[in-house]
Design a protein around this motif. Structure first.
Motif, PDB file in Angstrom:
ATOM      1  N   LEU A   9      50.050  28.362  22.519  1.00  0.00           N
ATOM      2  CA  LEU A   9      51.368  28.416  23.155  1.00  0.00           C
ATOM      3  C   LEU A   9      51.829  29.844  23.407  1.00  0.00           C
ATOM      4  O   LEU A   9      52.544  30.107  24.378  1.00  0.00           O
ATOM      5  CB  LEU A   9      52.386  27.652  22.310  1.00  0.00           C
ATOM      6  CG  LEU A   9      52.168  26.143  22.317  1.00  0.00           C
ATOM      7  CD1 LEU A   9      52.929  25.478  21.175  1.00  0.00           C
ATOM      8  CD2 LEU A   9      52.562  25.546  23.659  1.00  0.00           C
ATOM      9  N   ALA A  10      51.413  30.781  22.566  1.00  0.00           N
ATOM     10  CA  ALA A  10      51.733  32.189  22.818  1.00  0.00           C
ATOM     11  C   ALA A  10      51.117  32.622  24.139  1.00  0.00           C
ATOM     12  O   ALA A  10      51.753  33.335  24.937  1.00  0.00           O
ATOM     13  CB  ALA A  10      51.226  33.059  21.668  1.00  0.00           C
ATOM     14  N   GLY A  11      49.887  32.163  24.403  1.00  0.00           N
ATOM     15  CA  GLY A  11      49.255  32.455  25.691  1.00  0.00           C
ATOM     16  C   GLY A  11      49.982  31.820  26.850  1.00  0.00           C
ATOM     17  O   GLY A  11      50.135  32.422  27.917  1.00  0.00           O
ATOM     18  N   VAL A  12      50.460  30.598  26.650  1.00  0.00           N
ATOM     19  CA  VAL A  12      51.214  29.907  27.706  1.00  0.00           C
ATOM     20  C   VAL A  12      52.511  30.659  28.010  1.00  0.00           C
ATOM     21  O   VAL A  12      52.835  30.924  29.176  1.00  0.00           O
ATOM     22  CB  VAL A  12      51.517  28.452  27.298  1.00  0.00           C
ATOM     23  CG1 VAL A  12      52.457  27.785  28.295  1.00  0.00           C
ATOM     24  CG2 VAL A  12      50.231  27.651  27.143  1.00  0.00           C
ATOM     25  N   VAL A  13      53.235  31.007  26.958  1.00  0.00           N
ATOM     26  CA  VAL A  13      54.513  31.714  27.137  1.00  0.00           C
ATOM     27  C   VAL A  13      54.273  33.069  27.799  1.00  0.00           C
ATOM     28  O   VAL A  13      54.988  33.449  28.735  1.00  0.00           O
ATOM     29  CB  VAL A  13      55.253  31.861  25.788  1.00  0.00           C
ATOM     30  CG1 VAL A  13      56.429  32.814  25.901  1.00  0.00           C
ATOM     31  CG2 VAL A  13      55.715  30.492  25.293  1.00  0.00           C
ATOM     32  N   PHE A  14      53.251  33.798  27.351  1.00  0.00           N
ATOM     33  CA  PHE A  14      52.928  35.090  27.956  1.00  0.00           C
ATOM     34  C   PHE A  14      52.615  34.930  29.443  1.00  0.00           C
ATOM     35  O   PHE A  14      53.119  35.681  30.277  1.00  0.00           O
ATOM     36  CB  PHE A  14      51.741  35.739  27.231  1.00  0.00           C
ATOM     37  CG  PHE A  14      51.224  36.960  27.938  1.00  0.00           C
ATOM     38  CD1 PHE A  14      51.859  38.177  27.784  1.00  0.00           C
ATOM     39  CD2 PHE A  14      50.117  36.883  28.775  1.00  0.00           C
ATOM     40  CE1 PHE A  14      51.394  39.301  28.448  1.00  0.00           C
ATOM     41  CE2 PHE A  14      49.647  37.998  29.447  1.00  0.00           C
ATOM     42  CZ  PHE A  14      50.289  39.211  29.284  1.00  0.00           C
ATOM     43  N   THR A  15      51.784  33.943  29.755  1.00  0.00           N
ATOM     44  CA  THR A  15      51.377  33.732  31.153  1.00  0.00           C
ATOM     45  C   THR A  15      52.572  33.384  32.030  1.00  0.00           C
ATOM     46  O   THR A  15      52.739  33.944  33.122  1.00  0.00           O
ATOM     47  CB  THR A  15      50.314  32.616  31.239  1.00  0.00           C
ATOM     48  OG1 THR A  15      49.152  33.052  30.533  1.00  0.00           O
ATOM     49  CG2 THR A  15      49.951  32.305  32.677  1.00  0.00           C
ATOM     50  N   PHE A  48      45.214  28.309  37.165  1.00  0.00           N
ATOM     51  CA  PHE A  48      44.387  29.255  36.421  1.00  0.00           C
ATOM     52  C   PHE A  48      43.811  30.310  37.364  1.00  0.00           C
ATOM     53  O   PHE A  48      43.769  31.500  37.025  1.00  0.00           O
ATOM     54  CB  PHE A  48      43.277  28.529  35.653  1.00  0.00           C
ATOM     55  CG  PHE A  48      43.704  28.074  34.274  1.00  0.00           C
ATOM     56  CD1 PHE A  48      43.300  28.769  33.153  1.00  0.00           C
ATOM     57  CD2 PHE A  48      44.505  26.957  34.107  1.00  0.00           C
ATOM     58  CE1 PHE A  48      43.684  28.361  31.872  1.00  0.00           C
ATOM     59  CE2 PHE A  48      44.897  26.535  32.848  1.00  0.00           C
ATOM     60  CZ  PHE A  48      44.491  27.244  31.726  1.00  0.00           C
ATOM     61  N   ALA A  49      43.382  29.898  38.552  1.00  0.00           N
ATOM     62  CA  ALA A  49      42.845  30.843  39.531  1.00  0.00           C
ATOM     63  C   ALA A  49      43.936  31.801  40.010  1.00  0.00           C
ATOM     64  O   ALA A  49      43.702  33.014  40.125  1.00  0.00           O
ATOM     65  CB  ALA A  49      42.237  30.090  40.711  1.00  0.00           C
ATOM     66  N   ARG A  50      45.120  31.270  40.273  1.00  0.00           N
ATOM     67  CA  ARG A  50      46.231  32.107  40.743  1.00  0.00           C
ATOM     68  C   ARG A  50      46.631  33.135  39.691  1.00  0.00           C
ATOM     69  O   ARG A  50      47.023  34.261  40.016  1.00  0.00           O
ATOM     70  CB  ARG A  50      47.433  31.218  41.101  1.00  0.00           C
ATOM     71  CG  ARG A  50      48.581  31.975  41.765  1.00  0.00           C
ATOM     72  CD  ARG A  50      49.656  31.041  42.296  1.00  0.00           C
ATOM     73  NE  ARG A  50      50.193  30.132  41.311  1.00  0.00           N
ATOM     74  CZ  ARG A  50      51.120  30.444  40.410  1.00  0.00           C
ATOM     75  NH1 ARG A  50      51.606  31.674  40.350  1.00  0.00           N
ATOM     76  NH2 ARG A  50      51.567  29.543  39.565  1.00  0.00           N
ATOM     77  N   TRP A  51      46.528  32.759  38.419  1.00  0.00           N
ATOM     78  CA  TRP A  51      46.853  33.683  37.336  1.00  0.00           C
ATOM     79  C   TRP A  51      45.736  34.678  37.072  1.00  0.00           C
ATOM     80  O   TRP A  51      45.887  35.587  36.256  1.00  0.00           O
ATOM     81  CB  TRP A  51      47.149  32.905  36.053  1.00  0.00           C
ATOM     82  CG  TRP A  51      48.400  32.091  36.100  1.00  0.00           C
ATOM     83  CD1 TRP A  51      49.558  32.381  36.764  1.00  0.00           C
ATOM     84  CD2 TRP A  51      48.624  30.832  35.457  1.00  0.00           C
ATOM     85  NE1 TRP A  51      50.485  31.392  36.578  1.00  0.00           N
ATOM     86  CE2 TRP A  51      49.936  30.423  35.772  1.00  0.00           C
ATOM     87  CE3 TRP A  51      47.854  30.011  34.646  1.00  0.00           C
ATOM     88  CZ2 TRP A  51      50.492  29.244  35.300  1.00  0.00           C
ATOM     89  CZ3 TRP A  51      48.401  28.831  34.174  1.00  0.00           C
ATOM     90  CH2 TRP A  51      49.705  28.455  34.499  1.00  0.00           C
ATOM     91  N   ARG A 100      56.727  35.239  35.839  1.00  0.00           N
ATOM     92  CA  ARG A 100      58.172  35.105  36.061  1.00  0.00           C
ATOM     93  C   ARG A 100      58.574  33.668  36.393  1.00  0.00           C
ATOM     94  O   ARG A 100      59.497  33.432  37.173  1.00  0.00           O
ATOM     95  CB  ARG A 100      58.643  36.068  37.137  1.00  0.00           C
ATOM     96  CG  ARG A 100      58.476  37.490  36.704  1.00  0.00           C
ATOM     97  CD  ARG A 100      59.235  38.436  37.579  1.00  0.00           C
ATOM     98  NE  ARG A 100      59.381  39.681  36.859  1.00  0.00           N
ATOM     99  CZ  ARG A 100      58.875  40.828  37.260  1.00  0.00           C
ATOM    100  NH1 ARG A 100      58.225  40.894  38.372  1.00  0.00           N
ATOM    101  NH2 ARG A 100      59.028  41.905  36.538  1.00  0.00           N
ATOM    102  N   ALA A 101      57.892  32.725  35.753  1.00  0.00           N
ATOM    103  CA  ALA A 101      58.189  31.301  35.933  1.00  0.00           C
ATOM    104  C   ALA A 101      59.151  30.874  34.823  1.00  0.00           C
ATOM    105  O   ALA A 101      58.837  30.051  33.966  1.00  0.00           O
ATOM    106  CB  ALA A 101      56.893  30.487  35.890  1.00  0.00           C
TER     107      ALA A 101
END
Length: 108
Positions: free
Chosen positions: A75-81, A34-37, A86-87
């Protein structure tokens, strides 16, 4: 044999419980990500809370559609993140959960 709506909702609810536990307990690797993002620490708690609420709503047939919608929003937030990061190889599991959410929303 096709999966029943109850089975789909329960599988999705179980995944939401696991995600909620990880985010609410917040082991080091979760906090580090979370910090890295660039996300604030409280977002992790909010996401964990939303996952927990989604899990409860998914278990109850009367609120299943709301739970599926909330799970889909998380999950939309997870996919966006993950896409922003680029993971690409980490997107498999969230995309499967998005599909389960859509099926639960359709059946809910």
């Amino acid at each position: 044999m096709p999966a029943t709506p109850d089975a789909i909702a329960l599988i999705l609810a179980a995944a939401m419980v696991v995600g909620a536990a990880l985010n609410l307990i917040g082991p080091g690797f979760i906090r580090d990500e979370f910090a890295r993002w660039g996300y604030p620490p409280l977002l992790r708690v909010a996401v964990g809370g939303a996952e927990a609420v989604a899990a409860v709503l998914l278990v109850l047939p009367a609120t299943r559609a709301f739970g599926a919608g909330l799970a889909l929003a998380v999950l939309a937030g997870v996919v966006f993140t993950l896409a922003r990061d680029r993971a690409w190889l980490r997107l498999e599991y969230p995309v499967v959960l998005v599909i389960l959410s859509l099926l639960a929303l359709r059946d809910g």
